[in-house]
Design an enzyme around this catalytic site. Structure first.
Site, PDB file in Angstrom:
ATOM      1  N   HIS A  19       0.835  -1.199   0.000  1.00  0.00           N
ATOM      2  CA  HIS A  19       0.000   0.000   0.000  1.00  0.00           C
ATOM      3  C   HIS A  19       0.869   1.247   0.000  1.00  0.00           C
ATOM      4  O   HIS A  19       2.090   1.169   0.110  1.00  0.00           O
ATOM      5  CB  HIS A  19      -0.999   0.001   1.158  1.00  0.00           C
ATOM      6  N   HIS A  24       1.308   3.887   1.969  1.00  0.00           N
ATOM      7  CA  HIS A  24       1.795   4.616   3.141  1.00  0.00           C
ATOM      8  C   HIS A  24       3.317   4.739   3.132  1.00  0.00           C
ATOM      9  O   HIS A  24       4.034   3.842   2.687  1.00  0.00           O
ATOM     10  CB  HIS A  24       1.320   3.938   4.433  1.00  0.00           C
ATOM     11  N   ASP A  33       5.747   4.477   5.205  1.00  0.00           N
ATOM     12  CA  ASP A  33       6.660   3.501   5.789  1.00  0.00           C
ATOM     13  C   ASP A  33       6.699   2.181   5.018  1.00  0.00           C
ATOM     14  O   ASP A  33       7.495   1.302   5.345  1.00  0.00           O
ATOM     15  CB  ASP A  33       6.320   3.244   7.266  1.00  0.00           C
ATOM     16  N   HIS A  34       5.894   2.055   3.987  1.00  0.00           N
ATOM     17  CA  HIS A  34       5.904   0.852   3.142  1.00  0.00           C
ATOM     18  C   HIS A  34       6.396   1.139   1.728  1.00  0.00           C
ATOM     19  O   HIS A  34       6.737   0.194   1.012  1.00  0.00           O
ATOM     20  CB  HIS A  34       4.501   0.242   3.073  1.00  0.00           C
ATOM     21  N   HIS A  82      -7.603  -1.165   5.441  1.00  0.00           N
ATOM     22  CA  HIS A  82      -6.560  -0.265   5.954  1.00  0.00           C
ATOM     23  C   HIS A  82      -6.377   0.901   4.993  1.00  0.00           C
ATOM     24  O   HIS A  82      -6.345   2.061   5.390  1.00  0.00           O
ATOM     25  CB  HIS A  82      -5.259  -1.034   6.139  1.00  0.00           C
ATOM     26  N   ASP A 130      -0.406  -4.392   5.960  1.00  0.00           N
ATOM     27  CA  ASP A 130      -1.165  -3.985   7.140  1.00  0.00           C
ATOM     28  C   ASP A 130      -2.598  -4.508   7.118  1.00  0.00           C
ATOM     29  O   ASP A 130      -3.442  -4.035   7.885  1.00  0.00           O
ATOM     30  CB  ASP A 130      -1.171  -2.460   7.259  1.00  0.00           C
ATOM     31  N   HIS A 140       4.468  -5.162  10.173  1.00  0.00           N
ATOM     32  CA  HIS A 140       4.937  -4.532  11.409  1.00  0.00           C
ATOM     33  C   HIS A 140       5.166  -5.551  12.507  1.00  0.00           C
ATOM     34  O   HIS A 140       4.529  -6.613  12.537  1.00  0.00           O
ATOM     35  CB  HIS A 140       3.911  -3.511  11.921  1.00  0.00           C
TER      36      HIS A 140
END
Length: 282
Positions: free
Chosen positions: A54, A56, A58-59, A110, A134, A172
């Site tokens: 996805h 975001h 941090d990904h 998410h 996530d 995570h």
């Protein structure tokens, strides 16, 4: 198929999946490209594609730099908001990297464009692997930020139909807090109690808790157990999507009431390397 688990940032995981016959490799959720390329070089493999779950930060934050360092690299995902995306994938689409098959599973909730990836090899004794980002984590799931509870329930239900031996590689390291919440939901669940004890030891040793298996998740993950009587009783709901929505709200309250997490060794290492910034972490 070999999977290298790579802890990065505060509690993220990125992965390098290696097809051991051809030495072809695929990366999942590239957050720190230089760290990834160090491992690519050490393993002596050819990196051919990036699978992003996805958009975001941090990904996907590492995609632009990785694309710059490796011209022609395929950056794949289901959401046009993914950095440096070269091709948008569709639900049910299948890819091939050497002997490795990849089935793309759209799992909204998410985010609207969240994609999970199911990988396997034909005629191979090793179990298949699910890279769930996530959407699904060990003993938990991601926050429902862009979808409805019904969408999240359908996404998790689809993942739950995969073979029980499937290894789950999530985005995570939230296992300990997830299991503490699971114990609140089902205080009499022996599987939760045993997994929590195991996770505490892993946390003390600063060792990853991934992968789990889908068969295990069905025993202790409350978000995959919404039809079970103890979980329904905890939420006071009966319809599965309503149970899931109530669980998400209760978990948010549980997290708000808990003490701030102590930084683990890998987080401190990330700070030393200058890998953390003020950009939002989701």
């Amino acid at each position: 198929m070999k999977v290298k688990v790579i802890p990065v940032l505060e509690d993220n995981y990125m992965y390098l999946v290696i097809e051991e016959l051809t030495r072809e490799a695929v990366a999942v959720d590239v957050a720190v490209p230089k760290r990834l390329l160090e491992i690519v070089g050490r393993e002596g493999v050819s990196l051919t594609a990036v699978l992003t779950t996805h958009h975001h930060w941090d990904h996907a934050r590492g995609n632009p730099e990785l694309a710059r360092l490796r011209p022609g690299l395929a950056v794949l995902g289901a959401d046009e908001r993914i950095f440096s995306l070269t091709r948008r994938l569709a639900h049910g689409e299948e890819l091939r990297f050497g002997a490795i098959h990849v089935r793309c599973l759209l799992t909204p909730g998410h985010t609207a464009g969240h994609m999970s990836y199911f990988l396997w090899e034909d005629d191979c004794p090793d179990p298949p692997a699910l890279f769930s980002g996530d959407a699904l984590s060990v003993a938990g799931c991601g926050s429902c930020l862009e979808g409805s509870a019904q969408q999240m329930y359908q996404s998790l239900a689809e993942l739950g139909t995969l073979p029980p031996e499937t290894k789950v590689f999530c985005g995570h390291e939230h296992t300990l807090s997830n299991l503490e919440f699971a114990q609140k939901v089902e205080p009499c669940n022996d599987h939760v109690r045993a997994k929590l004890s195991w996770a505490k030891k892993r946390d003390e040793d600063d060792v990853p808790t991934v992968p789990s298996t889908l068969g295990e998740e069905r025993l202790y993950n409350p978000f995959l157990r919404v039809a079970e009587e103890p979980v329904r009783k905890f939420t006071g709901k009966a319809v599965p999507a309503d149970v899931l929505e109530a669980l998400c709200k209760e978990r948010a309250r549980f997290e708000q009431a808990g003490e701030p997490r102590q930084p683990q060794a890998r987080a401190l290492l990330a700070l030393q390397w200058g890998l953390l910034s003020a950009a939002p972490h989701e």
